[in-house]
Write a protein that holds these residues in place. Structure first.
Motif, short mmCIF file in Angstrom:
data_model
loop_
_atom_site.label_atom_id
_atom_site.label_comp_id
_atom_site.label_asym_id
_atom_site.label_seq_id
_atom_site.Cartn_x
_atom_site.Cartn_y
_atom_site.Cartn_z
N ASN A 104 4.23 -4.39 -2.96
CA ASN A 104 3.40 -3.57 -4.03
C ASN A 104 2.15 -3.66 -3.49
O ASN A 104 1.50 -4.16 -2.75
CB ASN A 104 4.02 -3.78 -5.25
N GLY A 105 1.33 -3.05 -4.50
CA GLY A 105 -0.11 -3.01 -4.22
C GLY A 105 -0.90 -4.29 -4.25
O GLY A 105 -1.70 -4.50 -3.31
N SER A 147 -1.10 1.31 2.69
CA SER A 147 -0.87 2.80 1.55
C SER A 147 -1.56 2.36 0.37
O SER A 147 -1.59 3.18 -0.24
CB SER A 147 0.62 2.69 1.68
N ALA A 148 -1.83 1.10 0.11
CA ALA A 148 -2.05 0.86 -1.41
C ALA A 148 -3.79 0.85 -1.74
O ALA A 148 -4.51 0.62 -0.74
CB ALA A 148 -1.69 -0.42 -1.52
N GLU A 193 4.59 -0.09 -1.90
CA GLU A 193 3.40 0.03 -0.61
C GLU A 193 3.96 -0.84 0.49
O GLU A 193 4.79 -1.50 0.61
CB GLU A 193 2.48 -0.63 -1.16
N HIS A 251 4.85 4.66 -2.69
CA HIS A 251 3.65 5.13 -2.44
C HIS A 251 3.56 4.85 -0.89
O HIS A 251 2.30 5.19 -0.29
CB HIS A 251 2.48 4.22 -3.24
N VAL A 252 4.62 4.69 -0.17
CA VAL A 252 4.81 4.65 1.25
C VAL A 252 4.59 5.99 2.01
O VAL A 252 5.08 7.05 1.46
CB VAL A 252 6.17 3.90 1.46
#
Length: 413
Positions: free
Chosen positions: A15-16, A152-153, A162, A371-372
């Motif tokens: 994740n982020g 991507s984050a 992410e 969000h990838v």
């Protein structure tokens, strides 16, 4: 040239916060320079707290180096972002040099450590944004001009899936030049160069290299949105030809990859509103390619409506209807020859809880959206970076991606 090579690749999915920590692991080891670039900046999220702590630790470490004589000058840190808030974007300067955030704004407005806490570091914070909707959407970190973490984050609170790709090798120099052209000043890298010849040469016994291409997407200040031309008749139109996109490295490479694919295409994107991409998917399926798309429902809906005058769900539904008609029109012989297929999945969180089986990749929560940004062609070419398969990323936003060639890395991703 955008052609390059990379080695010692490392792919991370999380994740982020975990993606930011991947960059932080390299930031902590910096001895000369950190170039940190993101799009959205939230001044109170966990990712920023982790980054701020890492900068404080780096400052203490480098002060000790300077005191011992190991280092003779401050460690350069350049932080860049594009979006902080709606008001910031409305009032942002259109000057190509952007806005420099003075040290008195770091704590209260940006959530960064104070200048006193970062003594020993030569810090500059800059933002660039071009109205009406041209954000600089790239996210990457370059450490000592020897490693780049492409993410991507954003620095944000969103609980999204992410990924990041860490690269060494010649591709890092391409990212450095990209950074200088967008965020730095002409000749800045040369004036601050400290790399020795040995540092420019891959170490003995280095892992195999991969052919790698840098795929930037320059921003276009004119969004060329049909709705705007309908409301404002004198709004200028960009002439690329019907159904065409700006002929940038990102767009050109991806469309050619779609056309060249013969077996499989995998796409994971937050949104799917770029109609040339949708058309490329349809044409691939029609000629026998198996295409899989993973995207999201109800993600950044306002942005989709403003920049694309559409939504992912609308484009997906139309695409599915067109693909179904391929089978209806085909005779039995054509059906036997055509083995193309389309599979579309909407990412959704698993209902888990706690640290159990349904927990997220960090063991604490489950990511609510993906969000990838990822394309894999024929299982041997993988494209990762900041570019979505939406209209904004193909027309108005600045993006940066890499295409890496190799079945090993493609399979890992």
């Amino acid at each position: 040239s955008l052609l390059s090579s990379s080695r010692d690749l490392s792919f991370h999915v999380g994740n982020g916060l975990t993606v930011t920590k991947t960059a932080i692991d390299h930031i902590k080891a910096a001895k000369h320079e950190v170039l940190f670039v993101t799009c959205f900046w939230n001044a109170s999220c966990a990712s920023l707290l982790a980054l701020s702590a890492a900068l404080r630790d780096l400052a203490r470490t480098h002060r000790a180096r300077m005191a011992s004589g190991e280092a003779t000058r401050r460690l350069r840190v350049r932080i860049a972002f594009s979006s902080l808030s709606l008001l910031q974007k409305l009032l942002h300067t259109s000057n190509r040099r952007g806005k420099i955030w003075t040290p008195d704004t770091w704590v209260n407005k940006l959530g960064l450590p104070s200048q006193q806490e970062l003594e020993g570091l030569d810090v500059e914070v800059k933002s660039l944004f071009f109205r009406p909707v041209s954000v600089l959407h790239s996210k990457f970190t370059i450490i000592d001009r020897q490693v780049v973490v492409l993410a991507s984050a954003n620095i944000s609170w969103e609980n999204w899936l992410e990924c990041s790709l860490t690269l060494h090798g010649d591709i890092v120099s391409k990212f450095c030049l990209f950074w200088e052209q967008i965020w730095g000043s002409s000749g800045e890298l040369l004036q601050t160069d400290w790399l020795t010849p040995s540092q420019r040469t891959p170490p003995a016994g280095a892992e195999e290299t991969h052919d790698t291409i840098l795929l930037p997407q320059p921003w276009h200040q004119n969004p060329d949105i049909p709705f705007l031309r309908w409301v404002f008749p004198f709004w200028p139109k960009l002439e690329y030809g019907k159904g065409e996109v700006p002929p940038t490295p990102q767009n050109t490479f991806l469309l050619e990859a779609f056309r060249s694919a013969t077996e499989t295409i995998y796409i994971q994107t937050p949104n799917l509103t770029c109609r040339p991409v949708v058309e490329a998917i349809y044409e691939a399926v029609a000629r026998g390619v198996k295409v899989e798309v993973v995207t999201c429902r109800n993600m950044m809906v306002l942005e989709q409506l403003v920049t694309a005058w559409g939504r992912t769900e609308w484009e997906v539904n139309k695409l599915i209807k067109r693909v179904r008609k391929l089978g209806l029109r085909a005779n039995d012989e054509e059906r036997a020859l055509r083995r193309g297929s389309l599979k579309v999945s909407y990412f959704r969180e698993r209902k888990g809880g706690g640290g159990g089986e349904g927990a997220g990749v960090d063991g604490r929560w489950e990511e609510k959206k993906s969000h990838v940004k990822c394309y894999i062609f024929d299982g041997e070419v993988v494209v990762l970076g900041s570019g979505n398969a939406d209209r904004a990323s193909w027309w108005t936003s600045l993006e940066v991606n890499v295409a890496v060639f190799g079945r090993g890395i493609a399979g890992e991703v």
